[in-house]
Design a protein around this motif. Sequence first.
Motif, PDB file in Angstrom:
ATOM      1  N   PRO A   1      39.310  48.816  23.387  1.00 28.34           N
ATOM      2  CA  PRO A   1      39.810  50.226  23.170  1.00 28.34           C
ATOM      3  C   PRO A   1      41.322  50.577  22.715  1.00 28.34           C
ATOM      4  N   ASP A   2      41.446  51.674  22.226  1.00 27.49           N
ATOM      5  CA  ASP A   2      42.600  52.042  21.574  1.00 27.49           C
ATOM      6  C   ASP A   2      43.669  52.325  22.324  1.00 27.49           C
ATOM      7  N   SER A   3      43.562  52.484  23.528  1.00 25.57           N
ATOM      8  CA  SER A   3      44.741  52.638  24.404  1.00 25.57           C
ATOM      9  C   SER A   3      45.205  51.667  25.408  1.00 25.57           C
ATOM     10  N   TYR A   4      46.388  51.527  25.820  1.00 25.56           N
ATOM     11  CA  TYR A   4      46.652  50.360  26.745  1.00 25.56           C
ATOM     12  C   TYR A   4      46.327  50.386  28.144  1.00 25.56           C
ATOM     13  N   LYS A   5      46.110  51.823  28.714  1.00 27.21           N
ATOM     14  CA  LYS A   5      45.427  51.689  30.062  1.00 27.21           C
ATOM     15  C   LYS A   5      43.988  51.593  30.109  1.00 27.21           C
ATOM     16  N   ALA A   6      43.245  52.026  28.924  1.00 24.89           N
ATOM     17  CA  ALA A   6      41.664  51.711  28.830  1.00 24.89           C
ATOM     18  C   ALA A   6      41.581  50.281  28.343  1.00 24.89           C
ATOM     19  N   GLY A   7      42.598  49.601  27.730  1.00 22.60           N
ATOM     20  CA  GLY A   7      42.124  48.147  27.487  1.00 22.60           C
ATOM     21  C   GLY A   7      42.413  47.546  28.643  1.00 22.60           C
ATOM     22  N   LEU A   8      43.351  47.736  29.528  1.00 14.66           N
ATOM     23  CA  LEU A   8      43.612  47.120  30.721  1.00 14.66           C
ATOM     24  C   LEU A   8      42.487  46.994  31.568  1.00 14.66           C
ATOM     25  N   GLU A   9      41.813  48.221  31.804  1.00 13.65           N
ATOM     26  CA  GLU A   9      40.692  48.619  32.337  1.00 13.65           C
ATOM     27  C   GLU A   9      39.513  47.580  31.838  1.00 13.65           C
ATOM     28  N   PHE A  10      39.030  47.985  30.635  1.00 12.40           N
ATOM     29  CA  PHE A  10      38.344  47.176  29.903  1.00 12.40           C
ATOM     30  C   PHE A  10      38.263  45.567  30.100  1.00 12.40           C
ATOM     31  N   ALA A  11      39.596  45.027  30.051  1.00 10.50           N
ATOM     32  CA  ALA A  11      39.606  43.497  30.158  1.00 10.50           C
ATOM     33  C   ALA A  11      39.609  43.196  31.549  1.00 10.50           C
ATOM     34  N   LEU A  12      39.897  44.078  32.398  1.00  9.59           N
ATOM     35  CA  LEU A  12      39.664  43.787  33.970  1.00  9.59           C
ATOM     36  C   LEU A  12      38.091  43.568  34.217  1.00  9.59           C
ATOM     37  N   VAL A  13      37.412  44.798  33.904  1.00  8.86           N
ATOM     38  CA  VAL A  13      35.866  44.482  33.930  1.00  8.86           C
ATOM     39  C   VAL A  13      35.425  43.318  33.306  1.00  8.86           C
ATOM     40  N   ASP A  14      35.608  43.253  32.133  1.00  8.73           N
ATOM     41  CA  ASP A  14      35.325  41.937  31.242  1.00  8.73           C
ATOM     42  C   ASP A  14      35.557  40.653  32.029  1.00  8.73           C
ATOM     43  N   GLU A  15      36.802  40.419  32.418  1.00 13.22           N
ATOM     44  CA  GLU A  15      37.111  39.458  32.983  1.00 13.22           C
ATOM     45  C   GLU A  15      36.274  39.040  34.314  1.00 13.22           C
TER      46      GLU A  15
ATOM     47  N   SER B   1      35.923  37.564  21.093  1.00 15.70           N
ATOM     48  CA  SER B   1      36.153  39.187  21.385  1.00 15.70           C
ATOM     49  C   SER B   1      37.524  39.400  22.002  1.00 15.70           C
ATOM     50  N   ALA B   2      37.514  38.419  23.193  1.00 15.37           N
ATOM     51  CA  ALA B   2      38.712  38.420  24.099  1.00 15.37           C
ATOM     52  C   ALA B   2      40.081  38.138  23.336  1.00 15.37           C
ATOM     53  N   ILE B   3      40.047  37.310  22.533  1.00 18.00           N
ATOM     54  CA  ILE B   3      41.186  36.804  21.767  1.00 18.00           C
ATOM     55  C   ILE B   3      41.578  37.883  20.925  1.00 18.00           C
ATOM     56  N   LEU B   4      40.645  38.384  20.169  1.00 17.18           N
ATOM     57  CA  LEU B   4      41.127  39.654  19.109  1.00 17.18           C
ATOM     58  C   LEU B   4      41.591  40.903  20.142  1.00 17.18           C
ATOM     59  N   CYS B   5      41.180  41.279  21.095  1.00 17.93           N
ATOM     60  CA  CYS B   5      41.297  42.480  22.009  1.00 17.93           C
ATOM     61  C   CYS B   5      42.610  42.111  22.537  1.00 17.93           C
ATOM     62  N   TYR B   6      43.004  40.918  23.129  1.00 19.47           N
ATOM     63  CA  TYR B   6      44.135  40.794  23.778  1.00 19.47           C
ATOM     64  C   TYR B   6      45.357  40.722  22.875  1.00 19.47           C
ATOM     65  N   GLU B   7      45.274  40.524  21.476  1.00 16.46           N
ATOM     66  CA  GLU B   7      46.357  40.513  20.420  1.00 16.46           C
ATOM     67  C   GLU B   7      46.629  42.107  20.481  1.00 16.46           C
ATOM     68  N   LYS B   8      45.525  42.843  20.337  1.00 19.14           N
ATOM     69  CA  LYS B   8      45.788  44.199  20.196  1.00 19.14           C
ATOM     70  C   LYS B   8      46.234  44.861  21.292  1.00 19.14           C
ATOM     71  N   LEU B   9      45.965  44.519  22.493  1.00 19.86           N
ATOM     72  CA  LEU B   9      46.565  44.898  23.813  1.00 19.86           C
ATOM     73  C   LEU B   9      47.780  44.407  23.927  1.00 19.86           C
ATOM     74  N   ALA B  10      48.168  43.311  23.426  1.00 17.30           N
ATOM     75  CA  ALA B  10      49.704  42.793  23.576  1.00 17.30           C
ATOM     76  C   ALA B  10      50.448  43.683  22.890  1.00 17.30           C
ATOM     77  N   ARG B  11      50.095  44.144  21.767  1.00 21.89           N
ATOM     78  CA  ARG B  11      50.927  45.067  20.713  1.00 21.89           C
ATOM     79  C   ARG B  11      51.226  46.235  21.409  1.00 21.89           C
ATOM     80  N   MET B  12      50.434  46.822  22.279  1.00 18.09           N
ATOM     81  CA  MET B  12      50.440  47.970  22.887  1.00 18.09           C
ATOM     82  C   MET B  12      51.247  48.045  24.042  1.00 18.09           C
ATOM     83  N   ALA B  13      51.279  46.717  24.618  1.00 20.71           N
ATOM     84  CA  ALA B  13      52.118  46.531  26.096  1.00 20.71           C
ATOM     85  C   ALA B  13      53.406  47.234  26.007  1.00 20.71           C
ATOM     86  N   PRO B  14      53.833  48.000  27.205  1.00 17.93           N
ATOM     87  CA  PRO B  14      54.994  48.984  27.016  1.00 17.93           C
ATOM     88  C   PRO B  14      56.146  47.999  27.583  1.00 17.93           C
TER      89      PRO B  14
END
Length: 145
Positions: A86-100, A30-43
């Motif tokens: 999540p579908d937004s970068y900021k929400a994705g960062l928070e999601f990733a932090l809590v999950d990690e 799940s993290a592999i797929l999510c972080y690929e998505k998160l990387a695409r949204m990175a500013p």
Amino acid sequence: MYDYIANDQEENRQQDLIHKLEQTINGEYSAILCYEKLARMAPNETERKQILEIREDEMKHFQVFSQIYINLTGYQPTPKVTETCPDSYKAGLEFALVDEQKTVDFYLETADGAADRSVRKAFRRAAADEQNHAVWFLYYMVKNK
């Protein structure tokens, strides 16, 4: 009689480890797929590269834990996505932090309960990586507020 009890306890311990490995493999997948998505949204490119580096760590963890699973069961794992990214970068960062952070605790607990030294080492190493990932995600959360 005592041998029977000891064997039963060992079997329960082994089944518990297999169950935890299944959770671990699904989490890494799940993290592999999510972080690929998160990387695409990175500013910016710097954040994108760091997130992809974290993703590489997750892919290594996935491989290590899949091999342990195969060694214990004789079967290939069948990973599935267990959490929606999540579908937004900021929400994705928070999601990733809590999950990690949750993953660090889970890996350390699993390591403490593992009888095999190499399994303990794999979970402890992954826990250290996950803690490092959490720091990066926290940094990007603060930076992007």
